[in-house]
Design an enzyme around this catalytic site. Structure first.
Site, PDB file in Angstrom:
ATOM      1  N   ASP A 198       0.858  -1.184   0.000  1.00  9.47           N
ATOM      2  CA  ASP A 198       0.000   0.000   0.000  1.00  9.47           C
ATOM      3  C   ASP A 198       0.894   1.234   0.000  1.00  9.47           C
ATOM      4  O   ASP A 198       2.008   1.225  -0.546  1.00  9.47           O
ATOM      5  CB  ASP A 198      -0.955  -0.051   1.210  1.00  9.47           C
ATOM      6  N   ASP A 199       0.453   2.270   0.613  1.00  7.15           N
ATOM      7  CA  ASP A 199       1.170   3.548   0.667  1.00  7.15           C
ATOM      8  C   ASP A 199       2.537   3.397   1.368  1.00  7.15           C
ATOM      9  O   ASP A 199       2.763   2.428   2.084  1.00  7.15           O
ATOM     10  CB  ASP A 199       0.279   4.535   1.452  1.00  7.15           C
ATOM     11  N   LYS A 283      -3.324  -0.098  -6.951  1.00  9.06           N
ATOM     12  CA  LYS A 283      -4.387   0.634  -6.241  1.00  9.06           C
ATOM     13  C   LYS A 283      -4.110   2.105  -6.475  1.00  9.06           C
ATOM     14  O   LYS A 283      -2.986   2.572  -6.255  1.00  9.06           O
ATOM     15  CB  LYS A 283      -4.326   0.292  -4.753  1.00  9.06           C
ATOM     16  N   ASP A 285      -5.148   5.723  -5.428  1.00  9.60           N
ATOM     17  CA  ASP A 285      -5.831   6.357  -4.301  1.00  9.60           C
ATOM     18  C   ASP A 285      -5.969   7.861  -4.524  1.00  9.60           C
ATOM     19  O   ASP A 285      -4.966   8.578  -4.582  1.00  9.60           O
ATOM     20  CB  ASP A 285      -5.004   6.056  -3.035  1.00  9.60           C
ATOM     21  N   GLY A 335     -15.933   5.757  -3.234  1.00  8.65           N
ATOM     22  CA  GLY A 335     -17.317   5.642  -3.707  1.00  8.65           C
ATOM     23  C   GLY A 335     -17.937   6.929  -4.210  1.00  8.65           C
ATOM     24  O   GLY A 335     -19.159   7.047  -4.307  1.00  8.65           O
ATOM     25  N   ARG A 351     -13.279   0.813  -4.743  1.00  7.21           N
ATOM     26  CA  ARG A 351     -13.717   0.983  -3.352  1.00  7.21           C
ATOM     27  C   ARG A 351     -15.052   1.705  -3.361  1.00  7.21           C
ATOM     28  O   ARG A 351     -15.254   2.621  -4.161  1.00  7.21           O
ATOM     29  CB  ARG A 351     -12.681   1.792  -2.581  1.00  7.21           C
ATOM     30  N   ASP A 355     -12.474   4.584   4.404  1.00  7.51           N
ATOM     31  CA  ASP A 355     -11.737   3.493   5.047  1.00  7.51           C
ATOM     32  C   ASP A 355     -12.586   2.835   6.119  1.00  7.51           C
ATOM     33  O   ASP A 355     -13.138   3.515   7.000  1.00  7.51           O
ATOM     34  CB  ASP A 355     -10.458   4.039   5.708  1.00  7.51           C
TER      35      ASP A 355
HETATM   36  C1  GAL Z   1      -6.489   5.855   2.165  1.00  8.37           C
HETATM   37  C2  GAL Z   1      -6.992   4.537   1.598  1.00  8.37           C
HETATM   38  C3  GAL Z   1      -6.460   3.413   2.464  1.00  8.37           C
HETATM   39  C4  GAL Z   1      -4.928   3.452   2.447  1.00  8.37           C
HETATM   40  C5  GAL Z   1      -4.420   4.852   2.855  1.00  8.37           C
HETATM   41  C6  GAL Z   1      -2.928   4.995   2.623  1.00  8.37           C
HETATM   42  O1  GAL Z   1      -6.948   6.874   1.376  1.00  8.37           O
HETATM   43  O2  GAL Z   1      -8.403   4.540   1.572  1.00  8.37           O
HETATM   44  O3  GAL Z   1      -6.935   2.148   2.001  1.00  8.37           O
HETATM   45  O4  GAL Z   1      -4.503   3.157   1.162  1.00  8.37           O
HETATM   46  O5  GAL Z   1      -5.058   5.866   2.118  1.00  8.37           O
HETATM   47  O6  GAL Z   1      -2.471   6.247   2.928  1.00  8.37           O
END
Ligand code: GAL
Length: 547
Positions: A198-199, A283, A285, A335, A351, A355
């Site tokens: 992820d991030d 992903k 974001d 969404g 998504r 979160d």
């Molecule tokens: C949010 C995302 C999470 C995660 C996070 C990372 O915006 O919905 O799933 O990826 O950022 O910073």
């Protein structure tokens, strides 16, 4: 980039937009049910009882897989011609197992000991492959339809994402360990396949951990991983070597949600880089893209909110489809703008909300919301209600170390039951090193996963509802129905499903307790269960065979 011609991906409007903005585009409550409803007809000595206990002990409901080989996983698999193919046959049973595959298309080969299929299919087509696994304990076979064409993710993607386990602590080493655990825990044998970062794998301009601070890009604009990710290609090779797939994350904005380098203005270069590194999933974001909205509106005054939202996703979707490998594309914009309606124009999953981590108790509501938009879910296009958060998950507010989930055991079964009924992507996001028998039981029940992965790719719909209860029905390929009798309230409730509501004839049906993997009797017209608080009773209703 122009090799792929897809009219949906380059409408004139987006071309204009790209140019002008630089955005180049869950009884063992065991209350005798027969006492409750005389419409339940029981065959045999046992009273039908489904999952759930009024108590909250972590009861393991599913029998452990036996020593005999059993092949799990989807019955259909999509890939594109000329792209690297990678599929590890998910199978339980004591190893060594000798795997084989009859009818493999030209260009594919199978590794007998691991059951990993690799290669490349050049010719588009549908190939019916008979997978076999044989050991000294027995044998199993399963048909897998490989569809080589334009579409991937013909069943909901399954895997692990690091976010709710490691947040900004993620390292290459953790990703490798996750791959090891996915295999050693048996999750890969149940069908989990992707290992997704992820991030926080890139550099930030400011961060408390100086190992994550550095230049955003090299001299020619290539995005630079931070010091915890010394060699991305070596990482994906490691993951691929186990027959698993690798995923990565970025943002269409200049920075990610955690403040790391995003892809804004470098979309083409980043898509190419992700492909060169060997990633199979992205992903995307939204985050800082929000701050660009005003600038774009100013330069394109007529732009609608939908157009504005779709542009960066269509653009990256196009870029990814232009690469020489299959890259699953997950839209993460919480969404907005009814993404379920158009998400499939850009990618493979989207998504549907904010979160879920900080609002984990909201999972029933999230499921209900997803069911409302269920008609948009289909093979290759999945509504994503966020990750499965059971076992040890990070303290979501403080991005802290993994702690035992606040969800009760009953709720954990409910979570998984709902996600399967929704045909949701199944991504576990918790500490793989702390999985115990209970969590693995919840995550790996082959029959629950079969519901999720069903060939029809349908999302369950709500067929009846009261203030605290509702009934979800998912049509399955063999004509049976997966049914969730759900209770989001604080006291146990009696919930009934009528065959008619489930689209079934008013006649005798076999009922199977999916979690216990047991037939629990037959019933005509309807079925009633006492559903514990915050519970889901998950059954499969199968038309009885005529004698
Ligand atoms: C949010 C995302 C999470 C995660 C996070 C990372 O915006 O919905 O799933 O990826 O950022 O910073």
């Amino acid at each position: 980039m122009n090799k792929i011609k897809h009219k949906t991906y380059l409408p004139v409007f987006y071309l204009l937009l790209f140019c002008s903005t630089g955005i180049a585009l869950r009884s063992s409550a065991q209350e005798p049910l027969a006492k409750m409803k005389d419409t339940i007809y029981v065959k045999g000595t046992k009273i039908p009882a489904a999952i759930g206990a009024a108590g909250q002990e972590a009861e393991i409901l599913t029998p452990k897989p036996g020593p005999v080989p059993k092949i799990n996983g989807p019955k259909i698999y999509g890939c594109r011609p000329g792209h690297p193919f990678l599929y590890r046959i998910p199978a339980t049973g004591i190893r060594p197992i000798s795997f084989s595959a009859r009818g493999l298309p030209q260009g594919l080969r199978i590794h007998k000991e691991t059951g990993i299929i690799t290669g490349q299919i050049q010719k588009k087509g549908t190939y019916r492959v008979k997978l076999s696994g044989k050991s000294r304990y027995g044998k199993d076979t399963r048909i897998l339809e490989i569809k080589c064409g334009d579409q991937i993710n013909l069943s909901p993607p399954m895997g692990w994402n690091n976010w709710y386990a490691h947040y900004e602590r993620i390292t290459d080493q953790m990703m490798r360990e996750a791959a090891d655990h996915l295999v050693s825990s048996g999750m890969a044998d149940a069908g989990y396949q992707y290992i997704n970062i992820d991030d926080c794998w890139m550099n930030a301009q400011h961060h408390k951990d100086l190992g994550r601070v550095g230049r955003a890009r090299d001299a020619i604009g290539n995005i630079l991983p931070n010091s915890y990710f010394p060699d991305m290609r070596s990482l994906t090779n490691y993951i691929h070597g186990k027959g698993l797939k690798a995923g990565i994350y970025t943002s269409p904005g200049p920075t990610t949600c955690a403040g790391f380098t995003g892809s804004y203005g470098h979309e083409a270069a980043d898509a190419l880089q992700f492909a060169k590194w060997g990633f199979d999933f992205l992903k995307y974001d939204y985050c800082s893209y929000e701050y660009l909205e005003k600038k774009i509106r100013d330069s394109l005054p007529g732009i609608t909110s939908d157009q504005l939202m779709k542009a960066p996703y269509l653009k990256m979707g196009y870029m990814l489809k232009s690469q020489s490998r299959d890259i699953s594309f997950n839209l993460c914009q919480y969404g907005r703008n009814d993404v379920w309606v158009w998400g499939s124009e850009a990618g493979n999953s989207w998504r549907t909300g904010a979160d879920l981590g900080p609002e984990l108790n909201q999972f029933f509501e999230v499921a209900l919301k997803n069911a409302v938009h269920g008609k948009w879910t289909r093979p290759g296009a999945w509504s994503d209600p966020d990750y499965i958060q059971i076992g040890y998950v990070g303290n979501t507010n403080g991005m802290g170390l993994p702690e035992l989930t606040r969800l009760s055991p009953v709720e954990q079964y409910s979570f998984m039951s709902l996600w399967a009924l929704l045909a949701a992507p199944l991504f576990y996001s918790g500490d793989l090193t702390k999985l115990n028998d209970f969590s693995l039981n919840v995550l790996c029940n082959a029959e629950v996963i079969d519901v999720d992965q069903d060939l029809l790719g349908k999302c369950a719909s709500v067929v009846s509802k009261t203030e605290n209860t509702f009934v979800l029905v998912k049509e399955l390929e063999d004509g049976s129905r997966a049914i969730g009798l759900c209770n989001k309230g604080e006291t146990q409730e009696r919930v009934t499903v009528k065959w008619k509501e489930a689209g079934l004839p008013d006649s005798s049906m076999n009922i199977r307790d999916i979690w216990r993997q047991k037939n629990i009797g037959t019933a005509a017209r309807e079925y009633t269960a006492m559903v514990p608080t915050r519970g889901v009773v998950l059954i499969r209703v199968i038309p009885s065979l005529k004698k």
